[in-house]
Write a protein that holds these residues in place. Structure first.
Motif, PDB file in Angstrom:
ATOM      1  N   ARG A 191       0.576  -1.277  -0.161  1.00  0.00           N
ATOM      2  CA  ARG A 191      -0.024  -0.096  -0.209  1.00  0.00           C
ATOM      3  C   ARG A 191       0.941   1.254  -0.039  1.00  0.00           C
ATOM      4  O   ARG A 191       0.283   2.409  -0.613  1.00  0.00           O
ATOM      5  N   GLU A 192       2.293   1.157   0.701  1.00  0.00           N
ATOM      6  CA  GLU A 192       2.993   2.414   0.649  1.00  0.00           C
ATOM      7  C   GLU A 192       3.870   2.267  -0.513  1.00  0.00           C
ATOM      8  O   GLU A 192       4.566   3.311  -0.930  1.00  0.00           O
ATOM      9  N   HIS A 193       3.870   1.110  -1.374  1.00  0.00           N
ATOM     10  CA  HIS A 193       4.806   1.025  -2.564  1.00  0.00           C
ATOM     11  C   HIS A 193       3.947   0.423  -3.465  1.00  0.00           C
ATOM     12  O   HIS A 193       3.904  -0.602  -3.933  1.00  0.00           O
ATOM     13  N   PRO A 194       2.995   1.212  -4.105  1.00  0.00           N
ATOM     14  CA  PRO A 194       2.140   0.660  -5.043  1.00  0.00           C
ATOM     15  C   PRO A 194       2.441   0.391  -6.482  1.00  0.00           C
ATOM     16  O   PRO A 194       3.683   0.782  -6.945  1.00  0.00           O
ATOM     17  N   GLY A 195       2.116  -0.400  -7.172  1.00  0.00           N
ATOM     18  CA  GLY A 195       2.385  -0.822  -8.487  1.00  0.00           C
ATOM     19  C   GLY A 195       2.474  -2.142  -8.642  1.00  0.00           C
ATOM     20  O   GLY A 195       2.479  -2.915  -7.420  1.00  0.00           O
ATOM     21  N   PRO A 196       2.656  -2.926  -9.873  1.00  0.00           N
ATOM     22  CA  PRO A 196       2.958  -4.323 -10.055  1.00  0.00           C
ATOM     23  C   PRO A 196       4.257  -4.694  -9.149  1.00  0.00           C
ATOM     24  O   PRO A 196       5.297  -4.037  -8.845  1.00  0.00           O
ATOM     25  N   TYR A 197       4.192  -6.015  -8.807  1.00  0.00           N
ATOM     26  CA  TYR A 197       5.211  -6.694  -8.244  1.00  0.00           C
ATOM     27  C   TYR A 197       6.653  -6.466  -9.107  1.00  0.00           C
ATOM     28  O   TYR A 197       6.516  -6.747 -10.091  1.00  0.00           O
ATOM     29  N   SER A 198       7.683  -6.306  -8.435  1.00  0.00           N
ATOM     30  CA  SER A 198       8.827  -6.090  -8.805  1.00  0.00           C
ATOM     31  C   SER A 198      10.058  -6.469  -8.040  1.00  0.00           C
ATOM     32  O   SER A 198      10.019  -5.927  -7.152  1.00  0.00           O
ATOM     33  N   PHE A 199      10.823  -7.510  -8.248  1.00  0.00           N
ATOM     34  CA  PHE A 199      11.992  -7.698  -7.635  1.00  0.00           C
ATOM     35  C   PHE A 199      12.777  -6.658  -7.255  1.00  0.00           C
ATOM     36  O   PHE A 199      13.454  -6.366  -6.370  1.00  0.00           O
ATOM     37  N   GLN A 200      13.320  -5.813  -8.408  1.00  0.00           N
ATOM     38  CA  GLN A 200      14.376  -4.975  -8.571  1.00  0.00           C
ATOM     39  C   GLN A 200      13.796  -3.704  -7.484  1.00  0.00           C
ATOM     40  O   GLN A 200      14.528  -3.552  -6.680  1.00  0.00           O
ATOM     41  N   GLY A 201      12.327  -3.390  -7.284  1.00  0.00           N
ATOM     42  CA  GLY A 201      11.999  -2.364  -6.524  1.00  0.00           C
ATOM     43  C   GLY A 201      12.109  -2.872  -5.108  1.00  0.00           C
ATOM     44  O   GLY A 201      12.534  -2.342  -4.141  1.00  0.00           O
ATOM     45  N   PHE A 202      11.896  -3.847  -4.735  1.00  0.00           N
ATOM     46  CA  PHE A 202      11.649  -4.714  -3.421  1.00  0.00           C
ATOM     47  C   PHE A 202      13.373  -4.756  -3.017  1.00  0.00           C
ATOM     48  O   PHE A 202      13.666  -4.402  -1.949  1.00  0.00           O
ATOM     49  N   SER A 203      14.196  -5.355  -3.678  1.00  0.00           N
ATOM     50  CA  SER A 203      15.516  -5.602  -3.333  1.00  0.00           C
ATOM     51  C   SER A 203      16.415  -4.236  -3.300  1.00  0.00           C
ATOM     52  O   SER A 203      17.172  -4.263  -2.512  1.00  0.00           O
ATOM     53  N   ALA A 204      16.099  -3.022  -4.044  1.00  0.00           N
ATOM     54  CA  ALA A 204      16.462  -1.941  -3.734  1.00  0.00           C
ATOM     55  C   ALA A 204      16.188  -1.286  -2.506  1.00  0.00           C
ATOM     56  O   ALA A 204      17.010  -0.671  -1.980  1.00  0.00           O
ATOM     57  N   TRP A 205      15.061  -1.467  -2.176  1.00  0.00           N
ATOM     58  CA  TRP A 205      14.480  -1.101  -0.953  1.00  0.00           C
ATOM     59  C   TRP A 205      15.007  -1.776   0.419  1.00  0.00           C
ATOM     60  O   TRP A 205      15.662  -1.330   1.269  1.00  0.00           O
ATOM     61  N   LEU A 206      15.276  -3.046   0.098  1.00  0.00           N
ATOM     62  CA  LEU A 206      16.013  -4.183   1.037  1.00  0.00           C
ATOM     63  C   LEU A 206      17.556  -3.905   1.424  1.00  0.00           C
ATOM     64  O   LEU A 206      17.987  -4.137   2.412  1.00  0.00           O
ATOM     65  N   ALA A 207      18.184  -3.059   0.417  1.00  0.00           N
ATOM     66  CA  ALA A 207      19.240  -2.973   0.361  1.00  0.00           C
ATOM     67  C   ALA A 207      19.633  -1.948   1.825  1.00  0.00           C
ATOM     68  O   ALA A 207      20.822  -1.865   2.052  1.00  0.00           O
TER      69      ALA A 207
END
Length: 294
Positions: free
Chosen positions: A51-67
């Motif tokens: 809900r705070e990171h809207p849009g279709p699933y993206s591994f790149q987006g999640f992994s960048a945040w996880l860094a």
């Protein structure tokens, strides 16, 4: 924390205290997901909420945040159902399975029962990696209804003081009415839909998701009768519900945009019809444009 989900909380506690890495799936309605996050958010975990990171699933987006979360071993990925809604979203999630595993984290995915059904039937690769699936039971429907109706005001009609047994019976009645409506036409169809709508509004409230399809069916009846003002009101009620539950870009919400575009076109309001049609087309184009992103 509700008593009916003690087993679910115990399972999550075991993951936090003993699991070193792996995929875990929590199946819970959105309100329960909020409750779960409120229990664990202050602990040694990170929360990635779609809900705070809207849009279709993206591994790149999640992994960048996880860094930026290097010291955290456990991550809650909440409201996954918002990010995985189409076949392309499922494919991206499946494709990223091994990359997610190489993160060497405890990844606790939270999704609704509807989202779980989509994953179970389409995301075979992802599902095969799950170490544990935890089901959180929603609040019983009759409890929800009683909460909406009670305590009844002194002047409330007697029928509003329904027992749980009466509530269940009346909900079954609405299912029967909808089955009859599938075979009805014209005035009979309108009468059945109005009867269903009246009963479900009193049982569930006017903003419940189960009201949206009835609003839309009744709006279609009014459109065929050239009762455009009434149809517009109902379509917009359905749109408000879909946006509140799913967000602006969900296929169910986009379908409401199409309904309004079609209504305005029939009414001869071509500028308004074009506005809604363009909005729907733009959202679909964005979704297709993201389809190849891993």
């Amino acid at each position: 924390m509700t008593e009916r989900n003690q087993d679910g909380y115990q399972a999550l506690g075991w993951i936090l205290n003993h699991a070193e890495q792996g995929f875990f799936l929590v199946v819970a309605e959105e309100e329960l997901q909020k409750e779960i996050l409120s229990v664990y958010r202050e602990g040694p975990v990170a929360v990635y909420d779609y809900r705070e990171h809207p849009g279709p699933y993206s591994f790149q987006g999640f992994s960048a945040w996880l860094a930026g979360q290097e010291d955290v071993q456990t991550v809650f990925l909440a409201n996954l159902q918002l990010a995985v809604q189409t076949e392309e979203d499922v494919k991206r999630l499946n494709f990223s399975r091994d990359m997610l595993a190489r993160l060497e984290k405890n990844l606790i995915f939270l999704t609704t029962p509807y989202g779980d059904d989509l994953l179970a039937t389409g995301a075979y690769d992802f599902y095969s990696f799950l170490k544990l699936r935890i089901l959180f039971s929603p609040q019983p429907l009759e409890d929800l209804v009683q909460k909406r109706l009670a305590p009844p005001c002194p002047t409330a009609p007697t029928e509003e003081r329904w027992t749980p047994e009466e509530t269940r019976r009346r909900l079954r009645d609405t299912d029967s009415l909808l089955e009859q409506a599938k075979k009805a036409v014209n005035q009979e169809l309108e009468a059945l839909l109005l009867q269903t709508l009246d009963l479900r509004e009193r049982l569930l409230g006017p903003e419940h998701l189960n009201l949206s399809p009835i609003y839309q069916d009744l709006a279609q009846v009014y459109t065929r009768q050239a009762r455009y003002q009434e149809a517009e009101t109902l379509y917009k009620r359905a749109l408000d519900i879909e946006k509140k539950v799913w967000g602006e870009d969900h296929p169910s919400t986009v379908n409401c945009y199409d309904n309004l575009a079609d209504l305005y076109h029939k009414e001869g309001k071509y500028a308004q019809a074009e506005q809604w049609a363009k909005k729907a087309a733009s959202i679909r184009a964005r979704g297709q444009g993201r389809g190849n992103e891993p």
